[in-house]
Design a protein around this motif. Structure first.
Motif, PDB file in Angstrom:
ATOM      1  N   PRO A  73       0.838  -1.201   0.000  1.00 29.51           N
ATOM      2  CA  PRO A  73       0.000   0.000   0.000  1.00 29.51           C
ATOM      3  C   PRO A  73       0.872   1.249   0.000  1.00 29.51           C
ATOM      4  N   VAL A  74       0.348   2.329  -0.558  1.00 26.21           N
ATOM      5  CA  VAL A  74       1.167   3.527  -0.748  1.00 26.21           C
ATOM      6  C   VAL A  74       1.663   4.099   0.578  1.00 26.21           C
ATOM      7  N   THR A  75       0.939   3.858   1.671  1.00 23.39           N
ATOM      8  CA  THR A  75       1.345   4.374   2.979  1.00 23.39           C
ATOM      9  C   THR A  75       2.258   3.424   3.759  1.00 23.39           C
ATOM     10  N   TYR A  76       2.419   2.185   3.301  1.00 32.26           N
ATOM     11  CA  TYR A  76       3.101   1.195   4.133  1.00 32.26           C
ATOM     12  C   TYR A  76       4.599   1.471   4.328  1.00 32.26           C
ATOM     13  N   PRO A  77       5.330   1.991   3.339  1.00 25.13           N
ATOM     14  CA  PRO A  77       6.732   2.300   3.623  1.00 25.13           C
ATOM     15  C   PRO A  77       6.924   3.285   4.773  1.00 25.13           C
ATOM     16  N   HIS A  78       5.933   4.141   5.034  1.00 22.90           N
ATOM     17  CA  HIS A  78       6.022   5.013   6.208  1.00 22.90           C
ATOM     18  C   HIS A  78       6.080   4.171   7.482  1.00 22.90           C
ATOM     19  N   VAL A  79       5.286   3.102   7.538  1.00 18.62           N
ATOM     20  CA  VAL A  79       5.301   2.201   8.690  1.00 18.62           C
ATOM     21  C   VAL A  79       6.668   1.545   8.826  1.00 18.62           C
ATOM     22  N   LEU A  80       7.245   1.134   7.698  1.00 18.58           N
ATOM     23  CA  LEU A  80       8.567   0.504   7.720  1.00 18.58           C
ATOM     24  C   LEU A  80       9.636   1.475   8.224  1.00 18.58           C
ATOM     25  N   GLY A  81       9.503   2.753   7.846  1.00 21.05           N
ATOM     26  CA  GLY A  81      10.508   3.739   8.218  1.00 21.05           C
ATOM     27  C   GLY A  81      10.305   4.351   9.589  1.00 21.05           C
ATOM     28  N   PHE A  82       9.142   4.131  10.203  1.00 21.23           N
ATOM     29  CA  PHE A  82       8.832   4.793  11.466  1.00 21.23           C
ATOM     30  C   PHE A  82       9.836   4.481  12.579  1.00 21.23           C
ATOM     31  N   PRO A  83      10.289   3.233  12.753  1.00 23.25           N
ATOM     32  CA  PRO A  83      11.286   2.985  13.804  1.00 23.25           C
ATOM     33  C   PRO A  83      12.583   3.766  13.585  1.00 23.25           C
ATOM     34  N   LEU A  84      12.997   3.946  12.333  1.00 20.07           N
ATOM     35  CA  LEU A  84      14.202   4.716  12.066  1.00 20.07           C
ATOM     36  C   LEU A  84      13.977   6.188  12.399  1.00 20.07           C
ATOM     37  N   ALA A  85      12.802   6.694  12.040  1.00 14.25           N
ATOM     38  CA  ALA A  85      12.489   8.081  12.373  1.00 14.25           C
ATOM     39  C   ALA A  85      12.464   8.276  13.892  1.00 14.25           C
ATOM     40  N   LEU A 114       5.171  -1.337  -5.848  1.00  7.69           N
ATOM     41  CA  LEU A 114       6.223  -1.902  -5.006  1.00  7.69           C
ATOM     42  C   LEU A 114       5.844  -3.332  -4.625  1.00  7.69           C
ATOM     43  N   PRO A 115       6.506  -4.336  -5.188  1.00  9.60           N
ATOM     44  CA  PRO A 115       6.185  -5.723  -4.817  1.00  9.60           C
ATOM     45  C   PRO A 115       6.387  -5.964  -3.329  1.00  9.60           C
ATOM     46  N   ALA A 116       5.414  -6.589  -2.694  1.00  4.62           N
ATOM     47  CA  ALA A 116       5.522  -6.886  -1.264  1.00  4.62           C
ATOM     48  C   ALA A 116       6.632  -7.884  -0.977  1.00  4.62           C
ATOM     49  N   ASP A 241      -0.567   3.095  -9.543  1.00  4.61           N
ATOM     50  CA  ASP A 241       0.724   2.503  -9.181  1.00  4.61           C
ATOM     51  C   ASP A 241       1.783   3.576  -8.961  1.00  4.61           C
ATOM     52  N   ALA A 242       1.837   4.551  -9.844  1.00  2.00           N
ATOM     53  CA  ALA A 242       2.725   5.701  -9.678  1.00  2.00           C
ATOM     54  C   ALA A 242       1.861   6.860  -9.193  1.00  2.00           C
ATOM     55  N   ALA A 243       2.093   7.308  -7.970  1.00  2.00           N
ATOM     56  CA  ALA A 243       1.143   8.221  -7.337  1.00  2.00           C
ATOM     57  C   ALA A 243       1.844   9.297  -6.520  1.00  2.00           C
ATOM     58  N   VAL A 244       1.137  10.407  -6.368  1.00  2.00           N
ATOM     59  CA  VAL A 244       1.526  11.483  -5.461  1.00  2.00           C
ATOM     60  C   VAL A 244       0.388  11.674  -4.470  1.00  2.00           C
ATOM     61  N   VAL A 245       0.708  11.676  -3.188  1.00  2.71           N
ATOM     62  CA  VAL A 245      -0.286  11.836  -2.129  1.00  2.71           C
ATOM     63  C   VAL A 245       0.141  12.985  -1.231  1.00  2.71           C
ATOM     64  N   ARG A 246      -0.816  13.831  -0.870  1.00  4.89           N
ATOM     65  CA  ARG A 246      -0.576  14.891   0.105  1.00  4.89           C
ATOM     66  C   ARG A 246      -1.678  14.830   1.144  1.00  4.89           C
ATOM     67  N   ALA A 247      -1.333  15.022   2.413  1.00  2.00           N
ATOM     68  CA  ALA A 247      -2.340  15.013   3.475  1.00  2.00           C
ATOM     69  C   ALA A 247      -1.930  15.979   4.567  1.00  2.00           C
ATOM     70  N   GLU A 248      -2.930  16.628   5.152  1.00  2.00           N
ATOM     71  CA  GLU A 248      -2.729  17.507   6.299  1.00  2.00           C
ATOM     72  C   GLU A 248      -3.635  17.022   7.428  1.00  2.00           C
ATOM     73  N   PHE A 249      -3.045  16.832   8.598  1.00  2.00           N
ATOM     74  CA  PHE A 249      -3.780  16.371   9.766  1.00  2.00           C
ATOM     75  C   PHE A 249      -4.222  17.590  10.564  1.00  2.00           C
ATOM     76  N   ARG A 250      -5.549  17.748  10.706  1.00  2.00           N
ATOM     77  CA  ARG A 250      -6.102  18.976  11.270  1.00  2.00           C
ATOM     78  C   ARG A 250      -6.544  18.846  12.724  1.00  2.00           C
ATOM     79  N   ALA A 251      -7.309  17.808  13.039  1.00  2.00           N
ATOM     80  CA  ALA A 251      -7.840  17.642  14.393  1.00  2.00           C
ATOM     81  C   ALA A 251      -7.926  16.156  14.699  1.00  2.00           C
ATOM     82  N   PRO A 252      -7.714  15.770  15.964  1.00  2.00           N
ATOM     83  CA  PRO A 252      -7.724  14.347  16.300  1.00  2.00           C
ATOM     84  C   PRO A 252      -9.112  13.734  16.161  1.00  2.00           C
ATOM     85  N   VAL A 253      -9.135  12.446  15.844  1.00  2.00           N
ATOM     86  CA  VAL A 253     -10.370  11.661  15.758  1.00  2.00           C
ATOM     87  C   VAL A 253     -10.509  10.877  17.059  1.00  2.00           C
ATOM     88  N   LEU A 254     -11.514  11.208  17.856  1.00  2.00           N
ATOM     89  CA  LEU A 254     -11.726  10.530  19.122  1.00  2.00           C
ATOM     90  C   LEU A 254     -12.392   9.174  18.896  1.00  2.00           C
TER      91      LEU A 254
END
Length: 290
Positions: A73-85, A114-116, A241-254
């Motif tokens: 998934p397009v967001t999954y490499p962020h999960v992979l990189g989170f421990p390094l961050a 990106l092949p899993a 498959d080739a994508a650009v994503v932008r997101a802004e987090f505004r307020a928490p979801v309770l």
């Protein structure tokens, strides 16, 4: 002030998140955030990375993503990189306190599917600090390489709140001023969404796990992970498959709660179903952009 020269540190495995979160929490009271502070110039590199397919499947389930395809998934490499961050942001030399740090924005460029089952090199570094109207933001860059080619990269910003004289940047509130997008679905979110996402992603920040631990940080109930909200929206929205994503987090979801997913013209958003409060706004389209 003398600026340290950039260095590369090659890792032999994925850092354990729990000790990093604990270290960051212990060091947080010692931090004095400001936009002109020095920060670690280390670039952490993890070669020969292979994806744990069972954890990937759990991630896909909790985010509402289609499972079974040999593609990340397009967001999954962020999960992979989170421990390094986290290793960089929990370090003594990182000037922003980890406790209270807020993920404010995300930009992703995926240049190809990106092949899993592929092998990758993962790299993370802190790009810099900038003033924000509510404090100081750090920009963290994550890259995924297949061979010599960067096939995926992201830039996340994290805000440390403190007193500041900085003014809002031009267009900073533009997404809040827009008319709501057409509602496509309403989702009733269970109280355990944070715990299920934490189990799949490894991000066990206490604000996401239980009302009691969330209250220690000023929240009336547990809140959903920001990265869960954007992944859930993209599961509905879809990405090429080739994508650009932008997101802004505004307020928490309770949690628990009910949210309205809206989409149109390549944009998506998440709002509170009850009062229309904006939680997340974003856009997704093909790379390169037309």
């Amino acid at each position: 002030m003398t600026t340290a020269a950039p260095t590369t540190s090659t890792l032999t495995g994925v850092p354990a998140l729990a000790p990093l979160l604990a270290r960051g929490a212990l060091l947080s009271p010692l931090k004095r955030p400001r936009p002109d502070a020095d920060f670690p110039r280390t670039r952490l590199v993890l070669p020969g990375l292979r994806v744990d397919l069972a954890r990937l499947a759990a991630y896909e389930r909790v985010c509402g993503l289609a499972a079974g395809a040999d593609a990340l998934p397009v967001t999954y490499p962020h999960v992979l990189g989170f421990p390094l961050a986290m290793r960089l942001m929990s370090a003594r030399g990182f000037p922003l306190p980890l406790l209270g740090l807020v993920h404010t924005s995300l930009g992703i460029t995926r240049r190809a599917a990106l092949p899993a089952t592929g092998a990758y090199e993962l790299a993370v570094h802190v790009e810099g600090l900038v003033p924000h109207r509510r404090g100081t933001e750090a920009s963290v860059v994550t890259e995924l390489r297949a061979g010599a080619d960067v096939v995926w990269e992201s830039r996340s910003t994290y805000l440390a709140r403190h007193r500041t004289t900085a003014r809002p940047a031009a267009g900073e509130t533009a997404s809040e001023d827009r008319e709501p997008l057409p509602t496509r679905a309403e989702w009733r979110l269970a109280g355990d969404v944070g715990r299920r996402y934490a189990a799949a992603s490894g991000d066990r920040n206490p604000i996401h796990l239980h009302p009691l631990t969330a209250r220690l940080f000023g929240f009336p109930r547990a809140i959903a992970h920001g990265m869960w909200t954007v992944a859930r929206c993209l599961a509905e929205h879809g990405t090429p498959d080739a994508a650009v994503v932008r997101a802004e987090f505004r307020a928490p979801v309770l949690l628990p709660g009910t949210v309205a997913y809206g989409a149109g013209d390549g944009r998506f958003e998440l709002r509170a179903a009850r009062d229309g409060r904006l939680h997340l706004s974003g856009a997704a389209g093909p790379y390169p952009a037309a």
